[in-house]
Design a protein around this motif. Structure first.
Motif, short mmCIF file in Angstrom:
data_model
loop_
_atom_site.label_atom_id
_atom_site.label_comp_id
_atom_site.label_asym_id
_atom_site.label_seq_id
_atom_site.Cartn_x
_atom_site.Cartn_y
_atom_site.Cartn_z
N THR A 298 0.85 -1.19 0.00
CA THR A 298 0.00 0.00 0.00
C THR A 298 0.88 1.23 0.00
O THR A 298 2.03 1.20 0.45
CB THR A 298 -0.93 0.05 1.22
N GLY A 299 0.36 2.31 -0.55
CA GLY A 299 1.06 3.58 -0.50
C GLY A 299 1.46 4.11 -1.86
O GLY A 299 1.43 3.40 -2.87
N VAL A 300 1.84 5.38 -1.85
CA VAL A 300 2.26 6.10 -3.05
C VAL A 300 3.66 6.63 -2.79
O VAL A 300 3.93 7.16 -1.70
CB VAL A 300 1.30 7.27 -3.35
N VAL B 167 2.44 3.60 -7.47
CA VAL B 167 1.31 3.29 -6.60
C VAL B 167 1.34 1.79 -6.32
O VAL B 167 1.34 0.97 -7.25
CB VAL B 167 -0.03 3.68 -7.25
N THR C 18 -3.24 -0.29 -2.67
CA THR C 18 -3.62 1.06 -2.21
C THR C 18 -5.10 1.28 -2.45
O THR C 18 -5.59 1.12 -3.56
CB THR C 18 -2.81 2.12 -2.96
N ARG C 19 -5.82 1.64 -1.39
CA ARG C 19 -7.26 1.87 -1.53
C ARG C 19 -7.51 3.08 -2.41
O ARG C 19 -6.79 4.08 -2.36
CB ARG C 19 -7.89 2.10 -0.16
N ASP D 284 -7.79 6.26 -0.46
CA ASP D 284 -6.50 6.80 -0.02
C ASP D 284 -5.78 7.49 -1.17
O ASP D 284 -5.16 8.55 -0.98
CB ASP D 284 -5.64 5.68 0.55
N ALA D 285 -5.83 6.90 -2.35
CA ALA D 285 -5.19 7.52 -3.52
C ALA D 285 -5.86 8.84 -3.87
O ALA D 285 -5.20 9.81 -4.26
CB ALA D 285 -5.25 6.56 -4.71
N ASP E 139 -4.42 11.51 -1.73
CA ASP E 139 -2.96 11.57 -1.65
C ASP E 139 -2.42 12.86 -2.29
O ASP E 139 -2.71 13.15 -3.45
CB ASP E 139 -2.36 10.35 -2.35
N THR F 42 -9.25 -1.15 -4.74
CA THR F 42 -7.83 -0.81 -4.83
C THR F 42 -7.46 -0.40 -6.25
O THR F 42 -8.13 -0.76 -7.23
CB THR F 42 -6.96 -2.01 -4.43
#
Length: 289
Positions: free
Chosen positions: A61-63, A72, A76-77, A80-81, A84, A111
């Motif tokens: 998960t994460g950017v 990405v 990653t949900r 959340d994106a 971001d 996701t």
């Protein structure tokens, strides 16, 4: 209706996940958000004997900014994106498109990687990846590979992903400061799949277009890159582009279909006008992205 029986596993590493996929011999299915898969399981349209939950894999998960652009992680949900700051600053076309993906509730579970890997022809995320020239990272027990999004989609819900392979990341290249982004779609209701839509970006050197990435969704069996229109845009100045004149070029390569929601002719007609309006708005934007 309830799903057919299956085993559930939640690997903690890419290597473990790939090993499970390899040993399943095509009988395993990856789940991340499950917003499409769960209905398919309940309807028994999908009947894997192993469900591989990738949301507990470290780093999934994460950017992050990398040397190649903005990466990405696959689990990653979407919500959340959407929030971001890095994506908002550097990949605004993706963020704008995300706001049209499903609803608040589905974006809390859905996701980025799941949408990209599924390859729904009317979905926004596959088209964003194609338009912006994203690279898809893929892993298996045989190693890793990187594939351009334009080579990833081969048919409706069909991709170049082998049964034992796993998407491990999506990298969106930089389009440079001041680039113009484009997004617009037509749907019956907010959150519905689009009847037609387009997304893209224009890189600039002053007033001159140096790179163009444009893609249709819901206009064929896969996301359809507007290759001829892209070629025609490169080298032109912002004030020299004729959006109406490029609309026919943009439609070349599309293969819209008839269904209960719209006819192919409707999609072509609306798509032509949507392209002209969206491109003109981007060209005339006072503040670049």
């Amino acid at each position: 209706m309830k799903p057919a029986p299956f085993d559930y596993v939640a690997p903690r590493s890419v290597a473990e996940a790939c090993q499970i996929l390899a040993e399943a011999g095509g009988g395993a299915t990856v789940i991340a958000g499950g917003q499409t898969l769960m209905p398919l399981l309940n309807l028994r349209m999908s009947q894997p004997f192993i469900l591989v939950d990738i949301t507990r894999i470290e780093g999934f998960t994460g950017v992050a900014r990398t040397a190649d652009g903005i990466r990405v992680a696959p689990a990653t949900r979407q919500a959340d994106a959407l929030a971001d700051a890095t994506l908002q600053a550097h990949v605004p076309a993706l963020v704008q498109a995300l706001a049209h993906v499903g609803h608040h509730q589905t974006r809390n579970r859905g996701t980025i990687g799941g949408s990209v890997a599924l390859g729904e022809p009317a979905a926004e995320m596959p088209a964003v990846a194609v338009a912006l020239g994203a690279t898809i990272e893929i892993a298996s027990t045989r190693g890793t590979r990187r594939l351009a999004a334009r080579d990833f989609y081969i048919g409706p819900y069909m991709t170049a992903l082998e049964p034992d392979e796993l998407v491990t990341g999506i990298t969106y290249p930089d389009w440079g400061p001041g680039h113009r982004w484009l997004f617009r779609e037509v749907a019956r209701r907010p959150g519905d799949f689009a009847l037609t839509g387009m997304v893209g970006a224009l890189a600039l050197d002053g007033e001159r277009i140096t790179r163009a990435g444009l893609c249709w969704f819901a206009m064929g069996p896969i996301p359809v890159a507007m290759r001829e229109a892209e070629g025609a845009l490169v080298g032109q100045t912002l004030s020299g582009v004729d959006p109406a004149g490029l609309a026919e070029l943009a439609l070349s390569g599309t293969a819209p279909f008839d269904d209960s929601h719209a006819s192919a002719e409707y999609r072509r007609t609306v798509g032509r006008r949507l392209f002209e309006k969206t491109l003109r708005t981007a060209l005339e934007a006072r503040e670049a992205a």
